[in-house]
Design a protein around this motif. Structure first.
Motif, PDB file in Angstrom:
ATOM      1  N   ARG A   1     119.438  85.006 -21.109  1.00 16.39           N
ATOM      2  CA  ARG A   1     118.498  85.354 -22.170  1.00 16.39           C
ATOM      3  C   ARG A   1     118.159  84.141 -23.029  1.00 16.39           C
ATOM      4  NH1 ARG A   1     121.531  91.003 -23.883  1.00 16.39           N
ATOM      5  NH2 ARG A   1     120.542  92.343 -22.296  1.00 16.39           N
ATOM      6  N   GLU A   2     119.152  83.337 -23.314  1.00 16.39           N
ATOM      7  CA  GLU A   2     118.947  82.167 -24.161  1.00 16.39           C
ATOM      8  C   GLU A   2     118.063  81.123 -23.486  1.00 16.39           C
ATOM      9  OE1 GLU A   2     121.659  78.663 -26.326  1.00 16.39           O
ATOM     10  OE2 GLU A   2     122.612  80.366 -25.323  1.00 16.39           O
ATOM     11  N   ASN A   3     118.171  81.024 -22.141  1.00 18.01           N
ATOM     12  CA  ASN A   3     117.475  79.957 -21.421  1.00 18.01           C
ATOM     13  C   ASN A   3     116.385  80.457 -20.472  1.00 18.01           C
ATOM     14  OD1 ASN A   3     119.228  77.497 -22.173  1.00 18.01           O
ATOM     15  ND2 ASN A   3     120.741  78.979 -21.462  1.00 18.01           N
ATOM     16  N   GLU A   4     115.991  81.718 -20.585  1.00 18.62           N
ATOM     17  CA  GLU A   4     115.072  82.289 -19.607  1.00 18.62           C
ATOM     18  C   GLU A   4     113.772  81.499 -19.478  1.00 18.62           C
ATOM     19  OE1 GLU A   4     112.860  86.537 -18.530  1.00 18.62           O
ATOM     20  OE2 GLU A   4     114.554  86.502 -19.930  1.00 18.62           O
ATOM     21  N   ALA A   5     113.192  81.107 -20.589  1.00 15.30           N
ATOM     22  CA  ALA A   5     111.931  80.350 -20.534  1.00 15.30           C
ATOM     23  C   ALA A   5     112.125  79.023 -19.811  1.00 15.30           C
ATOM     24  CB  ALA A   5     111.398  80.109 -21.940  1.00 15.30           C
ATOM     25  N   ALA A   6     113.238  78.358 -20.079  1.00 11.21           N
ATOM     26  CA  ALA A   6     113.519  77.075 -19.417  1.00 11.21           C
ATOM     27  C   ALA A   6     113.781  77.284 -17.927  1.00 11.21           C
ATOM     28  CB  ALA A   6     114.721  76.404 -20.070  1.00 11.21           C
ATOM     29  N   TYR A   7     114.490  78.345 -17.580  1.00  2.43           N
ATOM     30  CA  TYR A   7     114.740  78.643 -16.172  1.00  2.43           C
ATOM     31  C   TYR A   7     113.426  78.897 -15.424  1.00  2.43           C
ATOM     32  CZ  TYR A   7     119.705  79.410 -17.367  1.00  2.43           C
ATOM     33  OH  TYR A   7     121.008  79.272 -17.781  1.00  2.43           O
ATOM     34  N   LEU A   8     112.521  79.661 -16.058  1.00  2.00           N
ATOM     35  CA  LEU A   8     111.243  79.957 -15.431  1.00  2.00           C
ATOM     36  C   LEU A   8     110.431  78.682 -15.191  1.00  2.00           C
ATOM     37  CD1 LEU A   8     110.212  83.183 -17.356  1.00  2.00           C
ATOM     38  CD2 LEU A   8     110.405  82.979 -14.874  1.00  2.00           C
ATOM     39  N   ALA A   9     110.423  77.818 -16.174  1.00  2.43           N
ATOM     40  CA  ALA A   9     109.689  76.560 -16.014  1.00  2.43           C
ATOM     41  C   ALA A   9     110.304  75.717 -14.907  1.00  2.43           C
ATOM     42  CB  ALA A   9     109.688  75.790 -17.333  1.00  2.43           C
ATOM     43  N   ALA A  10     111.631  75.662 -14.870  1.00  2.00           N
ATOM     44  CA  ALA A  10     112.318  74.846 -13.870  1.00  2.00           C
ATOM     45  C   ALA A  10     112.109  75.381 -12.459  1.00  2.00           C
ATOM     46  CB  ALA A  10     113.809  74.778 -14.188  1.00  2.00           C
ATOM     47  N   ILE A  11     112.166  76.697 -12.298  1.00  2.00           N
ATOM     48  CA  ILE A  11     112.042  77.242 -10.943  1.00  2.00           C
ATOM     49  C   ILE A  11     110.623  77.066 -10.412  1.00  2.00           C
ATOM     50  CG2 ILE A  11     111.400  79.651 -11.457  1.00  2.00           C
ATOM     51  CD1 ILE A  11     113.483  80.456  -9.320  1.00  2.00           C
ATOM     52  N   ARG A  12     109.629  77.161 -11.287  1.00  2.00           N
ATOM     53  CA  ARG A  12     108.258  76.956 -10.832  1.00  2.00           C
ATOM     54  C   ARG A  12     108.058  75.514 -10.387  1.00  2.00           C
ATOM     55  NH1 ARG A  12     105.038  81.295 -11.922  1.00  2.00           N
ATOM     56  NH2 ARG A  12     105.688  82.743 -13.551  1.00  2.00           N
TER      57      ARG A  12
END
Length: 264
Positions: free
Chosen positions: A225-236
């Motif tokens: 939850r804390e890093n979801e936005a960063a994870y999404l950017a990284a996976i894309r």
């Protein structure tokens, strides 16, 4: 039906039997395959001479050195292409989480590679080769979402939709809706559908216009939850990693483990 050479087919079956039953004796092979003792002796002797089998002092048979060569080359052929491996390691490096590649292997959707991140938390889950619970795994969902209609229908019709957790989708209709959402957004997110306390994220990797694998990540709920936005950017970014970035992206995360457990 294709024409086969009976003697070659029989030798191949004997070879595979020894692979599954090491240190087997000739008498057992004769009985198993309905062969005479002389035929069995000549066949085994031929397989030993080629190095496919070897015979120990107790006159028992097991795989020989040539079988090791076959195994090594089979592993190399099944090894994910460079682009997939680069994407996997780069994703794990950027996120610090356990990351996975999932792809079709025959008619099953399996985890084909894994890297344990430097802050990974071990959770009850998967190893490389795992292919169960396709309806609950984000990587499998991505592969299904982009599969051909016939392949997808076959898998969805045979799935039992077991409730792995209280949050798992439990019908084909529910899963179809999820797959449509994946096609629309380009990502799949699992919120405790396969493992309580764990969230997952996956995205497709395209090679030559086709989805060759799904890149995924697992993390404890709070960290996700804390890093979801960063994870999404990284996976894309990692899923779209270009071939010419291979040399620049080679650094690997600490504690790289090919068979690390997790959920994908």
């Amino acid at each position: 039906m294709a024409t086969t050479i009976q003697s070659v087919e029989r030798a191949a079956r004997v070879f595979l039997y020894v692979a599954d039953h090491p240190r087997v004796q000739a008498s057992e092979i004769s009985e198993k395959f309905g062969l005479t003792a002389p035929t069995t002796h000549h066949m085994l002797n031929t397989l030993v001479q080629t190095g496919l089998l070897k015979k120990d002092a107790a006159r028992q048979y097991e795989l020989g050195p040539a079988a090791e060569r076959i195994a090594e080359r089979a592993i190399r052929q099944l090894r994910p292409p460079t682009k997939l491996r680069v994407a996997l390691h780069e994703f794990a490096r950027r996120t610090g989480e356990s990351c996975y590649l999932t792809a079709w292997r025959g008619d099953r959707i399996s985890v084909i590679a894994a890297v344990e991140g430097n802050q990974a938390v071990r959770v009850e889950g998967l190893v490389v080769g795992y292919s169960e619970n396709i309806h609950a795994r984000v990587g499998a969902r991505v592969m299904l979402a982009y599969a051909g209609g016939e392949d997808r229908d076959w898998v969805l019709a045979s799935c039992d939709y077991a409730a792995v957790t209280p949050n798992t989708v439990r019908s084909r209709e529910e899963l179809e809706a999820v797959l449509q959402q994946i096609r629309e957004t380009g990502v799949a997110i699992d919120r405790e559908q396969l493992q309580i306390g764990v969230h997952s994220l996956a995205a497709p990797i395209f090679i030559d216009g086709e989805v060759r694998a799904a890149l995924s990540l697992t993390a404890p709920i709070d960290r996700f939850r804390e890093n979801e936005a960063a994870y999404l950017a990284a996976i894309r970014e990692c899923a779209a990693l270009p071939d010419d970035a291979r040399r620049e992206q080679v650094p690997l995360p600490p504690r790289s483990t090919p068979g690390a457990p997790g959920i994908a």
